[in-house]
Enzyme design. Structure first.
Site, PDB file in Angstrom:
ATOM      1  N   LYS A   1       0.850  -1.196   0.000  1.00  0.00           N
ATOM      2  CA  LYS A   1       0.000   0.000   0.000  1.00  0.00           C
ATOM      3  C   LYS A   1       0.885   1.246   0.000  1.00  0.00           C
ATOM      4  O   LYS A   1       1.925   1.265   0.664  1.00  0.00           O
ATOM      5  CB  LYS A   1      -0.898  -0.042   1.245  1.00  0.00           C
ATOM      6  CG  LYS A   1      -1.930   1.067   1.322  1.00  0.00           C
ATOM      7  CD  LYS A   1      -2.812   0.890   2.563  1.00  0.00           C
ATOM      8  CE  LYS A   1      -3.883   1.944   2.684  1.00  0.00           C
ATOM      9  NZ  LYS A   1      -4.754   1.743   3.856  1.00  0.00           N
TER      10      LYS A   1
ATOM     11  N   SER B   1      -9.614   1.847   2.978  1.00  0.00           N
ATOM     12  CA  SER B   1      -8.752   2.619   2.101  1.00  0.00           C
ATOM     13  C   SER B   1      -7.716   1.776   1.349  1.00  0.00           C
ATOM     14  O   SER B   1      -7.119   2.267   0.411  1.00  0.00           O
ATOM     15  CB  SER B   1      -8.018   3.679   2.920  1.00  0.00           C
ATOM     16  OG  SER B   1      -7.175   3.072   3.882  1.00  0.00           O
TER      17      SER B   1
ATOM     18  N   SER C   1      -9.749  -0.601   7.164  1.00  0.00           N
ATOM     19  CA  SER C   1      -9.197  -0.434   5.813  1.00  0.00           C
ATOM     20  C   SER C   1      -8.521  -1.647   5.186  1.00  0.00           C
ATOM     21  O   SER C   1      -8.212  -1.614   4.000  1.00  0.00           O
ATOM     22  CB  SER C   1      -8.216   0.726   5.793  1.00  0.00           C
ATOM     23  OG  SER C   1      -8.931   1.920   5.661  1.00  0.00           O
TER      24      SER C   1
HETATM   25  N1  GLN Z   1     -12.871   4.175   6.526  1.00  0.00           N
HETATM   26  C1  GLN Z   1     -12.316   4.579   7.769  1.00  0.00           C
HETATM   27  C2  GLN Z   1     -11.913   6.015   7.707  1.00  0.00           C
HETATM   28  O1  GLN Z   1     -12.200   6.646   6.758  1.00  0.00           O
HETATM   29  C3  GLN Z   1     -11.158   3.710   8.122  1.00  0.00           C
HETATM   30  C4  GLN Z   1      -9.967   3.974   7.304  1.00  0.00           C
HETATM   31  C5  GLN Z   1      -8.800   3.121   7.655  1.00  0.00           C
HETATM   32  O2  GLN Z   1      -8.937   2.065   8.280  1.00  0.00           O
HETATM   33  N2  GLN Z   1      -7.636   3.591   7.280  1.00  0.00           N
HETATM   34  O3  GLN Z   1     -11.313   6.546   8.578  1.00  0.00           O
END
Ligand code: GLN
Length: 485
Positions: free
Chosen positions: A79, A154, A178
């Protein structure tokens, strides 16, 4: 044989027996990337030359009769918020475009030492803020099962790449779901290890008390192999735990007899798609038939998880992102009048709207006069949520739920309504607040889209999650299906 479809443990067998070479494997993966990447958009940057060089080195080892490690020669994607020495790392943000880290994250060094081959850096929501990868400053990633839908986020690029055959395994990061949510949306396995189990050194920080790096893979065995490499204490990360890392493949025995599984009612209630609930209920029945006890339980404070998370995570983010000022990294606005003007212009021009929203929310929640009412209160609620989990996990060996309330949604469906987007994390977020491990694995299809089963465990008890996930996988074939692209 479509090499890009196989798992790391299958490929390891073929490599060790000299039935295929690492060069052949990596070429097959890059051919696949060239064939489908236009439709998927999983990568921000690819490292083909570097990968083929590394593959040749592994082939030389095999030729010399050396025994190779399980991930040796295996294509792995990272990532783009995990630093890679000499290779662009953007965190999906314009503010880091052009940033080349002078060092690698500990997990990258560990994978490298294990012989894994880096194929490139995967797309993500800017600074990991989002649930659909629509917040990337660079490109859109499409769900391999239906390119009109999001891959989740994400870590959407990592999940889509594994699902589409554009890599064998990948790393993601999970602050509120994420890794698990995109894994569920794309039909792959994804695990968020216990907070502290994996070093965060070299991970671009979003919310430091929640962030954790973890694997995305085609099956539970590959997930265990990745954990074997990335887990463990790192003196460079003061939040990393000093614990004896077991061989996680040792937990892959097909037996759940006598295990007690709790299903929090709060995760099966309002807002959960009926198809989703049916898939989870059949998973519960299957595990019961295999000898586990499965019963409903409660996490009474879970209803506050989203509110607590969306105060704590933005608060930490507002502090972590203060360093992007145009002086030290990446983007700098042109034609500023003075230093303050340069800070303002740089941040206004190069942060996307979700990141700005979080910085404002976080700064507000931390500001004098509001700190006690918002941030401090959220921390207290976090403790209550954590205690709920600890209590439940005294009674049960693990907890089970859907990973997401619905299957993957369509592009544009939620991006203009932040609250709707935040709600898609309802099943994953409290695991990060509690710091416990969670895994998502394929458990069915709803509307033709894959859906995920989430297992949540005791601190540092990744082993039990792998054991149950492996047993479930051995008795189903969801993980064997591939999207037609
Ligand atoms: N979707 C969640 C957020 O927007 C979690 C994102 C993540 O785990 N990096 O914060």
């Amino acid at each position: 044989m479509q090499l890009f479809r196989l798992t790391a443990h299958e490929l390891h067998g073929l490599l060790s027996n000299k039935e295929i070479s690492a060069e052949e494997l990596n070429k097959a993966v890059f051919d696949r990337i060239e064939a489908v990447e236009d439709k998927i958009g999983a990568y921000i940057c690819r490292t083909k030359e570097y990968a083929l060089e590394r593959a040749l080195a592994v082939d030389r080892q095999i030729k010399n009769g050396e025994k190779i490690a399980p991930l040796s020669g295996i294509p792995v994607a990272i990532k783009d918020n995990i630093c890679t020495n000499g290779i662009s790392t953007t965190a999906g943000s314009r503010i880091l475009s052009g940033f080349i880290p002078p060092y690698s994250a500990t997990v990258v060094n560990k994978l490298d030492a294990a012989g894994a081959v880096l194929t490139g850096k995967t797309n993500m929501d800017e600074f990991a803020m989002g649930s659909s990868t629509e917040n990337s400053a660079f490109l859109t990633t499409h769900n391999p099962w239906d390119t009109g839908r999001v891959p989740g986020g994400s870590s959407g690029g990592s999940a889509a790449a594994v699902s589409a055959g554009e890599v064998i395994c990948a790393l993601g990061s999970d602050t509120g779901g994420s890794i698990r949510q995109p894994a569920a949306f794309c039909g792959v396995v994804g695990m968020k290890p216990t907070y502290g189990a994996v070093s965060r050194y070299g991970l671009i920080a979003f919310a430091s008390s929640l962030d954790q790096i973890g694997p995305l893979a085609r099956d539970v065995t590959d997930c265990a192999l990745m954990l074997n490499v990335i887990c463990g204490h790192d003196p460079k990360d003061s939040t990393s735990a000093d614990f004896a890392v077991p061989d996680y493949t040792g937990f892959l025995n097909e037996d759940v007899r006598g295990l007690k599984i709790g299903v929090p009612e709060e995760f099966m209630a309002e807002g959960i798609d009926p198809g989703m609930r049916a898939s989870v209920e059949s998973a519960m029945t299957l595990l019961e038939n295999l000898g586990a006890t499965v019963e409903y339980t409660n996490l009474p404070h879970n209803k506050y998880a989203l509110s607590a998370y969306y105060l704590i995570a933005p608060a930490e983010a507002s502090s972590n992102l203060a360093r992007y000022d145009g002086v030290r990294y990446g983007y700098r606005a042109a034609a500023a009048e003075d230093v303050a003007d340069m800070f303002i212009k740089t941040r206004s021009e190069a942060f996307g709207s979700e990141v700005k929203r979080r910085i404002m929310l976080g700064t507000y929640g931390l500001s004098a006069g509001y700190y006690d009412a918002y941030y401090l209160k959220a921390l207290k609620v976090r403790t209550l949520i954590k205690e709920d989990f600890e209590r439940a996990l005294e009674k049960y060996d693990l907890l089970l739920s859907p990973t997401t309330p619905t299957p993957a949604f369509r592009f544009g469906e939620k991006v203009d309504d932040p609250l709707k987007m935040y709600l898609s994390d309802i099943c994953t977020i409290s695991v990060n607040l509690a710091g416990i491990p969670g895994i998502s694995l394929p458990c069915g299809f709803v509307d033709g889209m894959p859906v995920g089963l989430q297992l949540m465990g005791k601190y540092f008890d990744e082993g039990t999650l792998l054991r149950v996930a492996y047993t479930f996988e051995q008795n189903t074939d969801y993980h064997k299906r591939h999207p037609e692209i």
